[in-house]
Design a protein around this motif. Structure first.
Motif, PDB file in Angstrom:
ATOM      1  N   VAL A  52       0.847  -1.195   0.000  1.00 27.16           N
ATOM      2  CA  VAL A  52       0.000   0.000   0.000  1.00 27.16           C
ATOM      3  C   VAL A  52       0.879   1.241   0.000  1.00 27.16           C
ATOM      4  CG1 VAL A  52      -1.901  -1.150   1.216  1.00 27.16           C
ATOM      5  CG2 VAL A  52      -0.130   0.041   2.536  1.00 27.16           C
ATOM      6  N   PRO A  53       0.355   2.359  -0.465  1.00 32.29           N
ATOM      7  CA  PRO A  53       1.127   3.602  -0.451  1.00 32.29           C
ATOM      8  C   PRO A  53       1.095   4.264   0.920  1.00 32.29           C
ATOM      9  CG  PRO A  53      -1.037   4.013  -1.376  1.00 32.29           C
ATOM     10  CD  PRO A  53      -0.965   2.531  -1.107  1.00 32.29           C
ATOM     11  N   ASP A  54       2.020   5.149   1.140  1.00 35.35           N
ATOM     12  CA  ASP A  54       1.999   6.023   2.311  1.00 35.35           C
ATOM     13  C   ASP A  54       1.367   7.343   1.869  1.00 35.35           C
ATOM     14  OD1 ASP A  54       3.363   4.124   3.852  1.00 35.35           O
ATOM     15  OD2 ASP A  54       5.303   4.851   3.152  1.00 35.35           O
ATOM     16  N   LEU A  55       0.267   7.724   2.529  1.00 39.48           N
ATOM     17  CA  LEU A  55      -0.486   8.901   2.122  1.00 39.48           C
ATOM     18  C   LEU A  55      -0.719   9.837   3.301  1.00 39.48           C
ATOM     19  CD1 LEU A  55      -3.262   7.170  -0.040  1.00 39.48           C
ATOM     20  CD2 LEU A  55      -1.291   8.452  -0.890  1.00 39.48           C
ATOM     21  N   PRO A  56      -0.890  11.122   3.032  1.00 44.87           N
ATOM     22  CA  PRO A  56      -1.277  12.051   4.112  1.00 44.87           C
ATOM     23  C   PRO A  56      -2.640  11.667   4.661  1.00 44.87           C
ATOM     24  CG  PRO A  56      -0.525  13.241   2.154  1.00 44.87           C
ATOM     25  CD  PRO A  56      -0.689  11.808   1.750  1.00 44.87           C
ATOM     26  N   LYS A  57      -2.887  12.012   5.901  1.00 48.41           N
ATOM     27  CA  LYS A  57      -4.156  11.705   6.552  1.00 48.41           C
ATOM     28  C   LYS A  57      -5.323  12.239   5.727  1.00 48.41           C
ATOM     29  CE  LYS A  57      -6.596  12.248  10.974  1.00 48.41           C
ATOM     30  NZ  LYS A  57      -6.557  12.868  12.326  1.00 48.41           N
ATOM     31  N   ASP A  58      -6.381  11.442   5.649  1.00 53.04           N
ATOM     32  CA  ASP A  58      -7.618  11.803   4.961  1.00 53.04           C
ATOM     33  C   ASP A  58      -7.472  11.902   3.434  1.00 53.04           C
ATOM     34  OD1 ASP A  58      -8.959  11.945   7.403  1.00 53.04           O
ATOM     35  OD2 ASP A  58      -8.431  14.064   7.670  1.00 53.04           O
ATOM     36  N   THR A  59      -6.362  11.406   2.893  1.00 52.83           N
ATOM     37  CA  THR A  59      -6.206  11.377   1.442  1.00 52.83           C
ATOM     38  C   THR A  59      -6.824  10.094   0.898  1.00 52.83           C
ATOM     39  OG1 THR A  59      -4.143  12.642   1.520  1.00 52.83           O
ATOM     40  CG2 THR A  59      -4.567  11.353  -0.482  1.00 52.83           C
ATOM     41  N   GLU A  60      -7.694  10.223  -0.079  1.00 55.81           N
ATOM     42  CA  GLU A  60      -8.392   9.057  -0.613  1.00 55.81           C
ATOM     43  C   GLU A  60      -7.525   8.295  -1.609  1.00 55.81           C
ATOM     44  OE1 GLU A  60     -12.213   9.800  -2.208  1.00 55.81           O
ATOM     45  OE2 GLU A  60     -12.996  10.765  -0.391  1.00 55.81           O
ATOM     46  N   TRP A  61      -7.629   6.990  -1.528  1.00 60.04           N
ATOM     47  CA  TRP A  61      -6.998   6.109  -2.502  1.00 60.04           C
ATOM     48  C   TRP A  61      -7.656   6.387  -3.857  1.00 60.04           C
ATOM     49  CZ3 TRP A  61      -4.252   1.307  -0.810  1.00 60.04           C
ATOM     50  CH2 TRP A  61      -3.872   0.480  -1.876  1.00 60.04           C
ATOM     51  N   PRO A  62      -6.909   6.640  -4.914  1.00 57.31           N
ATOM     52  CA  PRO A  62      -7.543   6.994  -6.190  1.00 57.31           C
ATOM     53  C   PRO A  62      -8.316   5.820  -6.803  1.00 57.31           C
ATOM     54  CG  PRO A  62      -5.188   6.678  -6.484  1.00 57.31           C
ATOM     55  CD  PRO A  62      -5.435   6.642  -5.009  1.00 57.31           C
ATOM     56  N   ARG A  63      -9.390   6.149  -7.474  1.00 58.41           N
ATOM     57  CA  ARG A  63     -10.186   5.123  -8.130  1.00 58.41           C
ATOM     58  C   ARG A  63     -10.372   5.497  -9.604  1.00 58.41           C
ATOM     59  NH1 ARG A  63     -14.816   3.318  -5.782  1.00 58.41           N
ATOM     60  NH2 ARG A  63     -13.978   3.730  -3.704  1.00 58.41           N
ATOM     61  N   ARG A  64     -10.567   4.494 -10.406  1.00 55.37           N
ATOM     62  CA  ARG A  64     -10.737   4.735 -11.832  1.00 55.37           C
ATOM     63  C   ARG A  64     -12.110   5.321 -12.119  1.00 55.37           C
ATOM     64  NH1 ARG A  64      -9.083   1.298 -17.092  1.00 55.37           N
ATOM     65  NH2 ARG A  64     -10.173   2.632 -18.583  1.00 55.37           N
ATOM     66  N   PRO A  65     -12.187   6.414 -12.861  1.00 55.05           N
ATOM     67  CA  PRO A  65     -13.505   6.928 -13.257  1.00 55.05           C
ATOM     68  C   PRO A  65     -14.162   5.976 -14.246  1.00 55.05           C
ATOM     69  CG  PRO A  65     -11.756   8.143 -14.368  1.00 55.05           C
ATOM     70  CD  PRO A  65     -11.084   7.245 -13.365  1.00 55.05           C
ATOM     71  N   VAL A  66     -15.464   5.916 -14.219  1.00 49.37           N
ATOM     72  CA  VAL A  66     -16.192   5.071 -15.163  1.00 49.37           C
ATOM     73  C   VAL A  66     -16.044   5.700 -16.550  1.00 49.37           C
ATOM     74  CG1 VAL A  66     -18.418   4.125 -15.817  1.00 49.37           C
ATOM     75  CG2 VAL A  66     -17.819   4.346 -13.397  1.00 49.37           C
ATOM     76  N   LEU A 153       0.775   8.368   6.528  1.00 48.33           N
ATOM     77  CA  LEU A 153       0.234   7.184   7.184  1.00 48.33           C
ATOM     78  C   LEU A 153       0.153   6.065   6.159  1.00 48.33           C
ATOM     79  CD1 LEU A 153      -2.755   8.795   9.135  1.00 48.33           C
ATOM     80  CD2 LEU A 153      -0.550   8.102  10.094  1.00 48.33           C
ATOM     81  N   GLN A 154       0.343   4.843   6.617  1.00 43.19           N
ATOM     82  CA  GLN A 154       0.189   3.711   5.712  1.00 43.19           C
ATOM     83  C   GLN A 154      -1.285   3.578   5.359  1.00 43.19           C
ATOM     84  OE1 GLN A 154       0.774  -0.618   6.885  1.00 43.19           O
ATOM     85  NE2 GLN A 154       2.683  -0.210   5.777  1.00 43.19           N
ATOM     86  N   ALA A 155      -1.589   3.698   4.083  1.00 42.89           N
ATOM     87  CA  ALA A 155      -2.990   3.656   3.648  1.00 42.89           C
ATOM     88  C   ALA A 155      -3.589   2.280   3.880  1.00 42.89           C
ATOM     89  CB  ALA A 155      -3.085   4.027   2.172  1.00 42.89           C
ATOM     90  N   ALA A 156      -4.870   2.266   4.148  1.00 41.58           N
ATOM     91  CA  ALA A 156      -5.595   0.999   4.272  1.00 41.58           C
ATOM     92  C   ALA A 156      -6.107   0.594   2.895  1.00 41.58           C
ATOM     93  CB  ALA A 156      -6.760   1.151   5.241  1.00 41.58           C
ATOM     94  N   VAL A 157      -6.027  -0.689   2.587  1.00 41.15           N
ATOM     95  CA  VAL A 157      -6.545  -1.170   1.306  1.00 41.15           C
ATOM     96  C   VAL A 157      -8.056  -0.943   1.276  1.00 41.15           C
ATOM     97  CG1 VAL A 157      -6.842  -3.167  -0.194  1.00 41.15           C
ATOM     98  CG2 VAL A 157      -4.736  -2.912   1.139  1.00 41.15           C
ATOM     99  N   PRO A 158      -8.571  -0.296   0.246  1.00 35.88           N
ATOM    100  CA  PRO A 158     -10.027  -0.100   0.159  1.00 35.88           C
ATOM    101  C   PRO A 158     -10.770  -1.434   0.222  1.00 35.88           C
ATOM    102  CG  PRO A 158      -8.899   1.243  -1.475  1.00 35.88           C
ATOM    103  CD  PRO A 158      -7.869   0.344  -0.881  1.00 35.88           C
ATOM    104  N   ALA A 159     -11.900  -1.430   0.917  1.00 35.83           N
ATOM    105  CA  ALA A 159     -12.676  -2.665   1.087  1.00 35.83           C
ATOM    106  C   ALA A 159     -13.031  -3.300  -0.251  1.00 35.83           C
ATOM    107  CB  ALA A 159     -13.939  -2.366   1.885  1.00 35.83           C
ATOM    108  N   GLU A 160     -13.299  -2.477  -1.256  1.00 37.52           N
ATOM    109  CA  GLU A 160     -13.660  -3.024  -2.571  1.00 37.52           C
ATOM    110  C   GLU A 160     -12.525  -3.843  -3.180  1.00 37.52           C
ATOM    111  OE1 GLU A 160     -16.060   0.628  -4.486  1.00 37.52           O
ATOM    112  OE2 GLU A 160     -14.492   1.040  -2.998  1.00 37.52           O
ATOM    113  N   LEU A 161     -11.292  -3.370  -2.969  1.00 35.28           N
ATOM    114  CA  LEU A 161     -10.145  -4.120  -3.491  1.00 35.28           C
ATOM    115  C   LEU A 161      -9.941  -5.404  -2.695  1.00 35.28           C
ATOM    116  CD1 LEU A 161      -7.348  -1.517  -4.370  1.00 35.28           C
ATOM    117  CD2 LEU A 161      -8.924  -2.704  -5.899  1.00 35.28           C
TER     118      LEU A 161
END
Length: 349
Positions: A52-66, A153-161
């Protein structure tokens, strides 16, 4: 892929394989490249493949646009996979995380990384499900994060992934049982293999190396005497092709790996041609007729692009898998730090 730590080491290997009058011709084509070396200890903001990436607090993991052309992309997969791909694209899942590059560490290697920012991190994300059918900017996301490392912070893997990865593993297990297949034997302590939704975390150190361009790269085609010698050797009907075979082995032509910058190691043609086709012609492929008509223009435009990162899928997943992903960027976009314009190209044999 053969890489060399020093010019002296490269010269020694070249001298062992080629006639004396060929050594300098080949050695003159050595170019610097940044490679990855597996480390035991991870660190916040450090270079990493998978995990997982290290991201600033409250930064969202990017997702692919439809995408607007979901049906068009899905059709490229053919039946029966088009239905699954269509559902995947419609879901707008987060991208799989591929790599994190510590730019300060890269800058410490000197001139080889001078084209990159010298602070922060580059974070590489990719859609491993749809990306092989959709070269371009939508299948990848590259982020230049300049946040101080102590704010990460070490990002958490999104539940969808996580859910998608679990479903994938369950499907693989059921398939193995159905056909009486045994899982691949793994060495003690080896990480659990990844899926198309993420690879195991492996801390990396960046290392300066030297590489020789492979035959299908732009750099080789511009190498002058080397290209002429190689092509002439291959053109001899009934010949041993000793020179071209030896050079192919030495340059690692058939063994793409992970690298930052340098000349790409194509599985097919130079991936920069693909970047030009999707960017300039708004299509995934040119027909044979259109390629012949536009070949010179495509090759010339390809010189405006450079490799940012190359990742071998099987190494990222730490499991049997095919293909290599190339993250490519125009020189002017790199100068302007326009990483949102990175084009991802997938190739496999």
């Amino acid at each position: 892929m053969n890489m060399f730590d020093t010019p002296a080491q490269a010269h020694q290997v070249i001298e062992e394989r080629f006639a004396p009058d060929m050594v300098e011709m080949i050695a003159s084509q050595l170019r610097p490249v940044v490679v990855f070396s597996v480390q035991d200890a991870d660190r916040k903001g450090g270079s990493r493949i998978g995990g997982v990436p290290d991201l600033p607090k409250d930064t969202e993991w990017p997702r692919r646009p439809v995408p607007e052309n979901t049906d068009e992309i899905a059709k490229r997969a053919g039946e029966p996979y088009d239905k699954e791909l269509r559902a995947h694209l419609a879901g707008g899942l987060p991208y799989a995380f591929f790599a994190q590059v510590d730019l300060g560490e890269a800058a410490g290697l000197g001139e080889v990384a001078s084209c990159l920012p010298s602070e922060g991190r580059l974070l590489f994300f990719y859609d491993m499900i749809a990306g092989p059918f959709d070269s371009g900017t939508q299948s990848a996301k590259v982020i230049w994060d300049r946040s101080p490392s102590d704010s990460l912070l070490q990002a958490a893997v999104p539940a969808e992934l996580s859910d998608a990865a679990a479903a994938y593993r369950q499907m693989a297990e059921q398939t193995n049982k159905q056909y009486g297949l045994q899982p691949e034997t793994r060495a003690p302590g080896a990480p659990q293999p990844g899926t198309s939704y993420g690879g195991p975390s492996r801390p990396m150190a960046l290392k300066l190396a030297l590489q020789l361009p492979v035959y299908s790269s732009l750099e080789f085609q511009a190498s002058g005497r080397l290209e002429k010698t190689y092509s002439a050797d291959r053109a001899v009907v009934g010949g041993s092709q000793k020179f071209s075979q030896a050079y192919g082995e030495l340059s690692g032509e058939y063994y793409p790996g992970n690298q930052l910058l340098g000349a790409p190691v194509p599985v097919q043609d130079d991936p920069r041609y693909d970047a030009v086709v999707v960017s300039e012609y708004n299509t995934q492929f040119l027909s044979g007729e259109d390629w012949a008509k536009n070949r010179d223009k495509v090759i010339e435009k390809a010189k405006e692009w450079r490799l940012l990162l190359q990742v071998e899928v099987s190494d990222w997943m730490q499991d049997s898998a095919e293909g290599t992903v190339y993250f490519l960027i125009r020189e002017k976009d790199l100068e302007n730090r326009a990483f949102d314009r990175v084009v991802a190209v997938y190739q496999q044999t």
